[in-house]
Design an enzyme around this catalytic site. Structure first.
Site, PDB file in Angstrom:
ATOM      1  N   SER A   1     -13.693   2.179  -7.411  1.00 46.16           N
ATOM      2  CA  SER A   1     -14.786   2.358  -8.368  1.00 46.16           C
ATOM      3  C   SER A   1     -14.387   3.381  -9.438  1.00 46.16           C
ATOM      4  O   SER A   1     -14.800   3.255 -10.589  1.00 46.16           O
ATOM      5  CB  SER A   1     -16.070   2.776  -7.657  1.00 46.16           C
ATOM      6  OG  SER A   1     -15.840   3.902  -6.859  1.00 46.16           O
TER       7      SER A   1
ATOM      8  N   GLU B   1       0.850  -1.194   0.000  1.00 46.04           N
ATOM      9  CA  GLU B   1       0.000   0.000   0.000  1.00 46.04           C
ATOM     10  C   GLU B   1       0.887   1.246   0.000  1.00 46.04           C
ATOM     11  O   GLU B   1       1.849   1.328   0.771  1.00 46.04           O
ATOM     12  CB  GLU B   1      -0.886  -0.042   1.239  1.00 46.04           C
ATOM     13  CG  GLU B   1      -2.315   0.332   1.013  1.00 46.04           C
ATOM     14  CD  GLU B   1      -3.079  -0.602   0.070  1.00 46.04           C
ATOM     15  OE1 GLU B   1      -3.111  -0.311  -1.147  1.00 46.04           O
ATOM     16  OE2 GLU B   1      -3.640  -1.607   0.534  1.00 46.04           O
ATOM     17  N   HIS B   2       0.585   2.165  -0.887  1.00 41.37           N
ATOM     18  CA  HIS B   2       1.381   3.389  -1.067  1.00 41.37           C
ATOM     19  C   HIS B   2       2.804   3.041  -1.523  1.00 41.37           C
ATOM     20  O   HIS B   2       3.735   3.806  -1.298  1.00 41.37           O
ATOM     21  CB  HIS B   2       1.400   4.247   0.211  1.00 41.37           C
ATOM     22  CG  HIS B   2       0.066   4.873   0.504  1.00 41.37           C
ATOM     23  ND1 HIS B   2      -0.305   6.095   0.010  1.00 41.37           N
ATOM     24  CD2 HIS B   2      -1.003   4.416   1.193  1.00 41.37           C
ATOM     25  CE1 HIS B   2      -1.542   6.387   0.409  1.00 41.37           C
ATOM     26  NE2 HIS B   2      -1.988   5.367   1.116  1.00 41.37           N
ATOM     27  N   THR B   3       2.945   1.898  -2.106  1.00 43.09           N
ATOM     28  CA  THR B   3       4.238   1.511  -2.686  1.00 43.09           C
ATOM     29  C   THR B   3       4.259   1.785  -4.190  1.00 43.09           C
ATOM     30  O   THR B   3       5.333   1.911  -4.770  1.00 43.09           O
ATOM     31  CB  THR B   3       4.509   0.009  -2.447  1.00 43.09           C
ATOM     32  OG1 THR B   3       3.316  -0.720  -2.768  1.00 43.09           O
ATOM     33  CG2 THR B   3       4.878  -0.273  -1.003  1.00 43.09           C
ATOM     34  N   ASP B   4       3.074   1.891  -4.817  1.00 43.44           N
ATOM     35  CA  ASP B   4       3.082   1.993  -6.289  1.00 43.44           C
ATOM     36  C   ASP B   4       3.775   3.264  -6.783  1.00 43.44           C
ATOM     37  O   ASP B   4       4.625   3.220  -7.667  1.00 43.44           O
ATOM     38  CB  ASP B   4       1.684   1.794  -6.910  1.00 43.44           C
ATOM     39  CG  ASP B   4       0.615   2.784  -6.483  1.00 43.44           C
ATOM     40  OD1 ASP B   4       0.866   3.602  -5.573  1.00 43.44           O
ATOM     41  OD2 ASP B   4      -0.493   2.736  -7.070  1.00 43.44           O
TER      42      ASP B   4
ATOM     43  N   GLY C   1     -13.173   2.525  -1.122  1.00 39.96           N
ATOM     44  CA  GLY C   1     -11.754   2.225  -1.330  1.00 39.96           C
ATOM     45  C   GLY C   1     -11.547   0.972  -2.170  1.00 39.96           C
ATOM     46  O   GLY C   1     -10.535   0.293  -2.046  1.00 39.96           O
TER      47      GLY C   1
ATOM     48  N   GLY D   1     -16.738   5.162  -2.667  1.00 40.05           N
ATOM     49  CA  GLY D   1     -16.105   5.654  -1.442  1.00 40.05           C
ATOM     50  C   GLY D   1     -15.681   4.535  -0.511  1.00 40.05           C
ATOM     51  O   GLY D   1     -15.311   4.781   0.628  1.00 40.05           O
TER      52      GLY D   1
ATOM     53  N   TYR E   1      -3.614  12.269   0.582  1.00 38.98           N
ATOM     54  CA  TYR E   1      -2.919  11.324  -0.289  1.00 38.98           C
ATOM     55  C   TYR E   1      -1.728  12.014  -0.969  1.00 38.98           C
ATOM     56  O   TYR E   1      -0.602  11.511  -0.957  1.00 38.98           O
ATOM     57  CB  TYR E   1      -3.898  10.768  -1.331  1.00 38.98           C
ATOM     58  CG  TYR E   1      -3.306   9.731  -2.259  1.00 38.98           C
ATOM     59  CD1 TYR E   1      -3.425   8.374  -1.977  1.00 38.98           C
ATOM     60  CD2 TYR E   1      -2.624  10.101  -3.413  1.00 38.98           C
ATOM     61  CE1 TYR E   1      -2.884   7.424  -2.823  1.00 38.98           C
ATOM     62  CE2 TYR E   1      -2.073   9.164  -4.261  1.00 38.98           C
ATOM     63  CZ  TYR E   1      -2.211   7.822  -3.966  1.00 38.98           C
ATOM     64  OH  TYR E   1      -1.662   6.883  -4.807  1.00 38.98           O
TER      65      TYR E   1
ATOM     66  N   ASP F   1      -4.442   0.565  -9.218  1.00 39.95           N
ATOM     67  CA  ASP F   1      -5.862   0.250  -9.384  1.00 39.95           C
ATOM     68  C   ASP F   1      -6.198  -0.065 -10.841  1.00 39.95           C
ATOM     69  O   ASP F   1      -6.912  -1.030 -11.134  1.00 39.95           O
ATOM     70  CB  ASP F   1      -6.720   1.423  -8.884  1.00 39.95           C
ATOM     71  CG  ASP F   1      -6.389   1.801  -7.446  1.00 39.95           C
ATOM     72  OD1 ASP F   1      -5.742   0.996  -6.752  1.00 39.95           O
ATOM     73  OD2 ASP F   1      -6.762   2.914  -7.022  1.00 39.95           O
TER      74      ASP F   1
HETATM   75  C1  GLA Z   1      -5.144   4.469  -4.095  1.00 38.99           C
HETATM   76  C2  GLA Z   1      -4.383   4.819  -5.360  1.00 38.99           C
HETATM   77  C3  GLA Z   1      -3.354   3.740  -5.690  1.00 38.99           C
HETATM   78  C4  GLA Z   1      -2.474   3.403  -4.495  1.00 38.99           C
HETATM   79  C5  GLA Z   1      -3.329   3.173  -3.249  1.00 38.99           C
HETATM   80  C6  GLA Z   1      -2.501   2.989  -2.021  1.00 38.99           C
HETATM   81  O1  GLA Z   1      -5.940   3.341  -4.300  1.00 38.99           O
HETATM   82  O2  GLA Z   1      -5.276   4.962  -6.438  1.00 38.99           O
HETATM   83  O3  GLA Z   1      -2.572   4.162  -6.785  1.00 38.99           O
HETATM   84  O4  GLA Z   1      -1.505   4.379  -4.280  1.00 38.99           O
HETATM   85  O5  GLA Z   1      -4.243   4.238  -3.028  1.00 38.99           O
HETATM   86  O6  GLA Z   1      -1.748   1.824  -2.109  1.00 38.99           O
END
Ligand code: GLA
Length: 386
Positions: free
Chosen positions: A124, A30-33, A121, A119, A221, A169
């Site tokens: 969508s 998560e938050h690695t992309d 997560g 909403g 974010y 995503d």
């Molecule tokens: C959202 C963003 C993704 C990713 C996640 C956290 O879903 O759209 O690109 O950064 O948060 O992992």
């Protein structure tokens, strides 16, 4: 096929085709992309469907079952960031990104339906972008490789809608395979399909929509992303992906940046660890994956500081009721929790987890959570053609 019915009732004809793009859950990373690291999402069975027909002229006329009101008309000529707002900015942004990349977008009527809670997560918005990208390229008779569609949909979100997300995503929605998680190296863009069948190993997946709405547009974010970039700059590396030794983080004097970086470095490693465990058979592996999920939640809560009270309570209640592990997924500040539960024959763990989470929410006077199935499913595709 409710999108096709909506199309018929709004436009008086049957559509040329219906395209489905799934939402996603994320097993790890998560938050690695946007830090050039690893992610391990999977496509859900739930998603966004778009019923679409070509129309002469250079206009997209769009309606959505989830957005009551008149259809939105968007002129394809002169599209530019800032010109379209609200939900229509996502499909309009895709049309803009496609044309900017030299693909001709046909005029069209579009009817949207979704069985993904907004909403929550579960992506969508990315699913909407991907359904539209596939529909418009198919109807425009353009064959665009899926990897390019990922980049175009992401560009639509970053530059047209104005949210600085990464590529996880859209990649999950366009590149996943049923029964697999998608290992994506966000630097090389290399992907591999990792067999992911919890049921075969006596485990089950449960999604908990905490009903705390998640919005990526509120700035947190983007702040996290900027902090990661700052940490990488101070450490003299192109991105946090380039760090593997936690001792390197001691060189960061700022404790906030140090915590942010520690989350990213440890979560990248957890992705690789989960992939290794998925290669090993048996419930023991899922128990270990559960432990990693729980560690990831703590890291997201304490180091990255993107969790929210309902997620923390859902994770704690799920763990206390016998889940192998659970964690918040997605960008944070609202949305869903993914729990991995024992599900061997006769196990009542899933029911116990549901009851425990529901009870914990009720005790706090919170809106009841919603439970959703999370079956690793196929990528976006055309469902029907006339
Ligand atoms: C959202 C963003 C993704 C990713 C996640 C956290 O879903 O759209 O690109 O950064 O948060 O992992």
């Amino acid at each position: 096929m409710r999108a096709a019915e909506l199309f018929l009732s709004r436009f008086g004809e049957t559509p040329d085709g219906v395209w489905l793009a799934p939402g996603r859950a994320n097993l790890m990373g998560e938050h690695t992309d946007y830090n050039d690291g690893y992610v391990l999402p999977f496509a859900l069975g739930q998603g966004v469907t778009a019923a679409v027909a070509r129309r002469p002229g250079r206009v997209l006329t769009m309606c959505s079952r989830q957005e009551p009101g008149a259809a939105v008309e968007v002129a394809l000529d002169g599209l530019a960031p800032g010109r379209v707002s609200g939900w229509a900015a996502y499909p309009a942004g895709v049309a803009w990104a496609l044309e900017a990349a030299g693909h001709r977008v046909p005029g069209a009527c579009v009817a949207i339906d979704s069985d993904l809670p907004a909403g929550a997560g579960l992506s969508s918005s990315a699913a909407l972008e991907c359904a539209i990208a596939l529909a418009l390229t198919s109807l425009g008779e353009e064959s665009v490789p899926r990897g390019d569609l990922v980049a175009l949909a992401c560009r639509a979100e970053n530059e047209f809608v104005g949210v600085p997300t990464g590529i996880m995503d859209q990649s999950a929605s366009l590149l996943s395979q049923a029964g697999h998680a998608l290992l994506l190296d966000c630097r090389s863009l290399e992907t591999s399909q990792v067999p992911f069948d919890p049921a075969a190993a006596g485990a089950g997946l449960l999604l908990v929509n905490t009903r705390a709405r998640h919005e990526l547009t509120d700035g947190e974010y983007g702040r996290r992303r900027a902090e990661c970039e700052q940490a990488a700059r101070r450490l003299g590396v192109p991105s946090l992906r380039d760090l593997t030794d936690l001792a390197d983080l001691d060189r960061l004097a700022d404790p906030v940046l140090r915590r942010r970086a520690r989350h990213v470095v440890t979560d990248d490693q957890r992705v690789l660890d989960v992939v290794g465990l998925l290669g090993a058979a048996g419930a023991g592996a899922y128990r270990d994956i559960g432990r990693l999920l729980a560690q990831a939640h703590v890291s997201l809560r304490d180091d990255f500081e993107v969790s929210w009270p309902e997620a923390d309570v859902a994770v704690d209640a799920a763990m206390a009721a016998g889940a192998f592990g659970a964690r918040m997924i997605g960008g944070g500040f609202g949305g869903s929790v993914l729990a991995l539960v024992p599900a061997a024959d006769g196990s009542t763990a899933e029911g116990a987890v549901r009851d425990a989470v529901t009870g914990a929410f009720a005790a706090r006077g919170w809106t009841a959570p919603e439970f959703l199935a999370a079956a690793p499913s196929a990528a976006a595709r055309r469902l029907a053609a006339r």
